[in-house]
Enzyme design. Structure first.
Site, PDB file in Angstrom:
ATOM      1  N   MET A  62       0.823  -1.192   0.000  1.00 10.61           N
ATOM      2  CA  MET A  62       0.000   0.000   0.000  1.00 10.61           C
ATOM      3  C   MET A  62       0.864   1.251   0.000  1.00 10.61           C
ATOM      4  O   MET A  62       0.681   2.136   0.834  1.00 10.61           O
ATOM      5  CB  MET A  62      -0.890  -0.021   1.241  1.00 10.61           C
ATOM      6  CG  MET A  62      -2.167   0.719   1.056  1.00 10.61           C
ATOM      7  SD  MET A  62      -3.455   0.007   2.083  1.00 10.61           S
ATOM      8  CE  MET A  62      -3.632  -1.619   1.344  1.00 10.61           C
ATOM      9  N   PRO A  63       1.823   1.260  -0.910  1.00  8.64           N
ATOM     10  CA  PRO A  63       2.776   2.372  -0.837  1.00  8.64           C
ATOM     11  C   PRO A  63       2.237   3.651  -1.465  1.00  8.64           C
ATOM     12  O   PRO A  63       1.341   3.619  -2.309  1.00  8.64           O
ATOM     13  CB  PRO A  63       3.977   1.878  -1.663  1.00  8.64           C
ATOM     14  CG  PRO A  63       3.736   0.429  -1.931  1.00  8.64           C
ATOM     15  CD  PRO A  63       2.252   0.228  -1.861  1.00  8.64           C
ATOM     16  N   TYR A  64       2.841   4.736  -1.028  1.00  9.08           N
ATOM     17  CA  TYR A  64       2.610   6.054  -1.619  1.00  9.08           C
ATOM     18  C   TYR A  64       3.980   6.638  -1.936  1.00  9.08           C
ATOM     19  O   TYR A  64       4.854   6.707  -1.065  1.00  9.08           O
ATOM     20  CB  TYR A  64       1.862   6.959  -0.642  1.00  9.08           C
ATOM     21  CG  TYR A  64       1.796   8.398  -1.096  1.00  9.08           C
ATOM     22  CD1 TYR A  64       0.868   8.794  -2.051  1.00  9.08           C
ATOM     23  CD2 TYR A  64       2.674   9.345  -0.593  1.00  9.08           C
ATOM     24  CE1 TYR A  64       0.818  10.115  -2.492  1.00  9.08           C
ATOM     25  CE2 TYR A  64       2.629  10.664  -1.025  1.00  9.08           C
ATOM     26  CZ  TYR A  64       1.698  11.040  -1.968  1.00  9.08           C
ATOM     27  OH  TYR A  64       1.659  12.337  -2.406  1.00  9.08           O
ATOM     28  N   PHE A  69       0.260   4.118  -5.087  1.00  9.60           N
ATOM     29  CA  PHE A  69      -0.007   5.446  -5.648  1.00  9.60           C
ATOM     30  C   PHE A  69       1.320   6.143  -5.914  1.00  9.60           C
ATOM     31  O   PHE A  69       2.252   6.056  -5.108  1.00  9.60           O
ATOM     32  CB  PHE A  69      -0.779   6.318  -4.653  1.00  9.60           C
ATOM     33  CG  PHE A  69      -2.248   6.037  -4.543  1.00  9.60           C
ATOM     34  CD1 PHE A  69      -2.835   4.959  -5.166  1.00  9.60           C
ATOM     35  CD2 PHE A  69      -3.060   6.884  -3.766  1.00  9.60           C
ATOM     36  CE1 PHE A  69      -4.203   4.717  -5.048  1.00  9.60           C
ATOM     37  CE2 PHE A  69      -4.423   6.644  -3.643  1.00  9.60           C
ATOM     38  CZ  PHE A  69      -4.996   5.564  -4.287  1.00  9.60           C
ATOM     39  N   LYS A 117       6.586   6.058   1.006  1.00 10.90           N
ATOM     40  CA  LYS A 117       5.932   5.681   2.254  1.00 10.90           C
ATOM     41  C   LYS A 117       5.392   4.259   2.112  1.00 10.90           C
ATOM     42  O   LYS A 117       4.661   3.977   1.156  1.00 10.90           O
ATOM     43  CB  LYS A 117       4.759   6.616   2.573  1.00 10.90           C
ATOM     44  CG  LYS A 117       5.187   8.004   2.981  1.00 10.90           C
ATOM     45  CD  LYS A 117       3.976   8.848   3.417  1.00 10.90           C
ATOM     46  CE  LYS A 117       4.307  10.325   3.395  1.00 10.90           C
ATOM     47  NZ  LYS A 117       5.337  10.763   4.336  1.00 10.90           N
TER      48      LYS A 117
END
Lengths: 73, 73, 73, 73, 73, 73
Positions: free
Chosen positions: D1-3, D47, F7
């Site tokens: 679930m990286p950003y 994302f 992140k």
């Protein structure tokens, strides 16, 4: 003393070119109220910054978002 | 090896449309010097990124900043 | 109504584990003064957030910063 | 679930005014693949947001980047 | 496809050491609902990241927040 | 002169508590190479900062990520 940054794609809104000033005001009011309700934060020291991101600058699934949506159909 | 991000509202400056290039250069120099003076950081590896935020995208007190100022008067 | 984010590697300071509270206070005062001097920003609405980043989480030159420094010697 | 947020100076690209949409798509694909390869992250929940930063808003060595490059020559 | 980052000082909450997991869940739900209500954003592609910032790392009025509050009294 | 922030949730890795230092080094190398390959950016002025975000601080679908995964099953 919260700081909130909201990033959304530049699309939608009344004329398809992104959220209107009124919609942004609703986001600002809503998230400020939320922080007051949940954590008791003072609205006077709650900052909200909204960023509109051009569609070609937002990726998901390894593709620019518009390509991703085409393939997801 | 610091990274500094400065966000300001897009207003003021010589013609009211935001900080001038010269004012931005002063911010860059000032914060780089500060990091060198306080923490001994090398300017050559100090990055500064300035973001100008449209007034309708900045909220405080649960309102867009211009509405907030009107009510604060 | 500025918002400033300062990211530094977690090192140095009085005991080698990062900036002291006093050094951070100097950064906060210094950058707030700078924004007042250059742009006339009100300190009461200037937020500063400092992030200390573990060395293994900071990369430069394609390497974690400690590896990079070894190779640069 | 990286950003992932990628900030680059607004320059270069096919006409000197910044990366093309195709180059941005390559960045999006490349970093999404990287996170899948190294950490097994699902592309569908990765994302990527790209920001182009005007040259006068990017500082290094205590100077706006264009001044810095002139002095480095 | 929004991305929201909420930064709050690490204080308050049930034991004074910061927001509880339940309070954070309320923030996540609240801001996701807000983006759906105002802009029609799909919750499945709305990311929220909360950062708790140590008090000594947050400045306002040119001072670390605890000093600022003492002087504001 | 790029700046990249990655992140990821604090999970996985060799012992389930997040990416290892070696995995982070692979991310740093990979994204720096990508920026050099696609945009010709100089690795020496490419910064990468990785943030590990506790699971309770990451939301998707209006829920903390662990709750979201339970419901998605």
């Amino acid at each position: 003393m919260p700081y909130v940054n909201i990033k959304v794609t530049r699309e939608g809104g009344p004329d398809g070119t992104g959220p209107s000033a009124e919609q942004k005001a609703q986001l600002i009011t809503g998230v400020t109220d939320l922080l007051q309700d949940v954590l008791g934060k003072n609205p006077a020291t709650t900052f909200v910054v909204i960023d509109e991101v051009p569609l070609e600058d937002w990726g998901v699934g390894g593709l620019p978002v518009q390509e991703y949506r085409k393939q997801a159909q």
